[in-house]
Design a protein around this motif. Sequence first.
Motif, PDB file in Angstrom:
ATOM      1  N   LEU A  41      53.104  63.242  22.814  1.00 31.33           N
ATOM      2  CA  LEU A  41      54.030  62.823  21.722  1.00 31.33           C
ATOM      3  C   LEU A  41      54.630  61.045  21.408  1.00 31.33           C
ATOM      4  O   LEU A  41      54.353  60.962  20.059  1.00 31.33           O
ATOM      5  N   ALA A  42      53.970  60.890  22.150  1.00 36.62           N
ATOM      6  CA  ALA A  42      54.094  59.712  21.943  1.00 36.62           C
ATOM      7  C   ALA A  42      53.421  59.223  21.064  1.00 36.62           C
ATOM      8  O   ALA A  42      53.340  58.215  20.392  1.00 36.62           O
ATOM      9  N   GLN A  43      52.033  59.869  20.828  1.00 40.33           N
ATOM     10  CA  GLN A  43      50.776  59.430  19.914  1.00 40.33           C
ATOM     11  C   GLN A  43      51.013  59.932  18.185  1.00 40.33           C
ATOM     12  O   GLN A  43      51.207  59.170  17.450  1.00 40.33           O
ATOM     13  N   ARG A  44      51.620  60.985  18.569  1.00 36.18           N
ATOM     14  CA  ARG A  44      52.167  61.265  17.677  1.00 36.18           C
ATOM     15  C   ARG A  44      53.212  60.649  16.978  1.00 36.18           C
ATOM     16  O   ARG A  44      52.981  59.702  15.528  1.00 36.18           O
ATOM     17  N   ALA A  45      53.725  60.030  17.358  1.00 42.75           N
ATOM     18  CA  ALA A  45      55.623  59.717  17.306  1.00 42.75           C
ATOM     19  C   ALA A  45      55.094  58.365  16.398  1.00 42.75           C
ATOM     20  O   ALA A  45      55.594  57.407  16.169  1.00 42.75           O
ATOM     21  N   ASP A  46      53.733  57.798  16.827  1.00 37.92           N
ATOM     22  CA  ASP A  46      52.944  56.526  16.564  1.00 37.92           C
ATOM     23  C   ASP A  46      51.868  55.981  15.495  1.00 37.92           C
ATOM     24  O   ASP A  46      52.174  54.994  15.144  1.00 37.92           O
ATOM     25  N   ALA A  47      51.913  57.157  14.981  1.00 37.11           N
ATOM     26  CA  ALA A  47      50.940  57.752  14.083  1.00 37.11           C
ATOM     27  C   ALA A  47      51.088  56.823  13.221  1.00 37.11           C
ATOM     28  O   ALA A  47      52.251  57.008  12.992  1.00 37.11           O
TER      29      ALA A  47
ATOM     30  N   GLY B  44      45.039  58.589  12.949  1.00 37.14           N
ATOM     31  CA  GLY B  44      45.804  57.435  12.846  1.00 37.14           C
ATOM     32  C   GLY B  44      46.996  56.771  14.271  1.00 37.14           C
ATOM     33  O   GLY B  44      47.543  56.295  13.675  1.00 37.14           O
ATOM     34  N   THR B  45      45.580  57.223  15.108  1.00 37.54           N
ATOM     35  CA  THR B  45      45.812  56.683  16.347  1.00 37.54           C
ATOM     36  C   THR B  45      45.620  54.811  16.188  1.00 37.54           C
ATOM     37  O   THR B  45      44.187  54.314  16.297  1.00 37.54           O
ATOM     38  N   VAL B  46      45.991  54.090  16.849  1.00 37.19           N
ATOM     39  CA  VAL B  46      45.962  53.409  16.632  1.00 37.19           C
ATOM     40  C   VAL B  46      46.255  52.341  18.072  1.00 37.19           C
ATOM     41  O   VAL B  46      46.899  52.753  18.870  1.00 37.19           O
ATOM     42  N   THR B  47      44.909  52.021  18.321  1.00 33.08           N
ATOM     43  CA  THR B  47      44.551  51.778  19.669  1.00 33.08           C
ATOM     44  C   THR B  47      44.163  50.024  19.487  1.00 33.08           C
ATOM     45  O   THR B  47      44.297  49.232  18.795  1.00 33.08           O
TER      46      THR B  47
END
Length: 330
Positions: free
Chosen positions: A160-166, A245-248
């Motif tokens: 969920l956090a990863q989606r929120a940060d996408a 959209g995953t910022v790593t």
Amino acid sequence: VSTVEATPFEQVMVAGGPGVRALMDDVERLLERIASGYGPELGDGAGATLAAGGKRLRPLLVFICGGVGTGDPASRGALLHAGAAVELVHMASLVHDDVVDNASLRRGRPTVYAASGRAPATATGDFLFSRAFALLEGDARTGQVRTLADACLALARGELAQRADAFDMGIDADRYLHRCELKTASLFAAACRLGALAGGTGDEEALQLFGRRVGLAFQLLDDVLDVAGDPARTGKQRGSDLLDGTVTLPLILAARSDPELAKLDLHSLQSREEAEAICNRIAATGALSETRRRADELVNAAKDELDGALPKETAALLNLVADRVIDRYS
Ligand code: IPE
Ligand code: IPE
Ligand code: MG
Ligand code: MG
């Protein structure tokens, strides 16, 4: 069989001796039996994911932390169940993750999502989660069910956090690390704790911390591989994180020194080729070596957790696992 990365932890298995090898073989047979035991609708996707391979790192951690070869032989059955349960949760999370991440390739083969669609992939993941907990039925007393359930909760929060940060280029390294803790490190920590609980070794605190740190390093390195890994080796395509959209960490660090990357709008990336061009740009900044350096630090901190806390044989095997995690990506 197109096992992408045949046996990266073979060296650990050799060092672990016949007890570890036999449990790893048994876990494979148990997983096959489970995947094929509930009819083709649920079993096809699960069986394909299983047959495609994977490193089986989490069950290996369970067995080593459970003191296989040094511990009480009576705990073997509990360890086998715990190892299979952790791998089932891992597989379930991958099958679901590929829906969420819109991924086409996993372990060198089409994902369940790509091959069969969203609903079958969701059901396959649910099936695998359910069987994981069924395996721990007889071991509830020791806190294993709660340990695995907590890891699943963290996984859900992480996704969920990863989606929120996408697509948000403003997220910083701390936020990124928090996400990695949730989605990856928690299951590594749970694997180590489960091993200690099932094996009755009494070292759960130190082992859990070891697992958490190695798991965090593991995700940092997976994110390096998403930028620069050879698909023939990883079984996954490059640039997938950028495309969904995953910022790593590699991108976060690269944007500090490359103003063009800092201005990047991830929504504008439309093709695999464009994403791979950005990957090359990230690599050119040196961000990958910096990410690897941080993973190195985490692994060293993980090893420090073991000092004096464990039987020598167990610590030696875990040190070897930690080293293999690092050199697999160098
Ligand atoms: C992939 O895990 C998901 C992450 C936590 C990065 P693995 O790299 O352990 O996947 P398999 O099981 O070997 O395919
Ligand atoms: C790990 O993150 C996913 C889970 C913990 C389920 P990634 O999204 O980076 O994993 P891969 O790269 O798809 O294996
Ligand atoms: Mg993914
Ligand atoms: Mg990844």
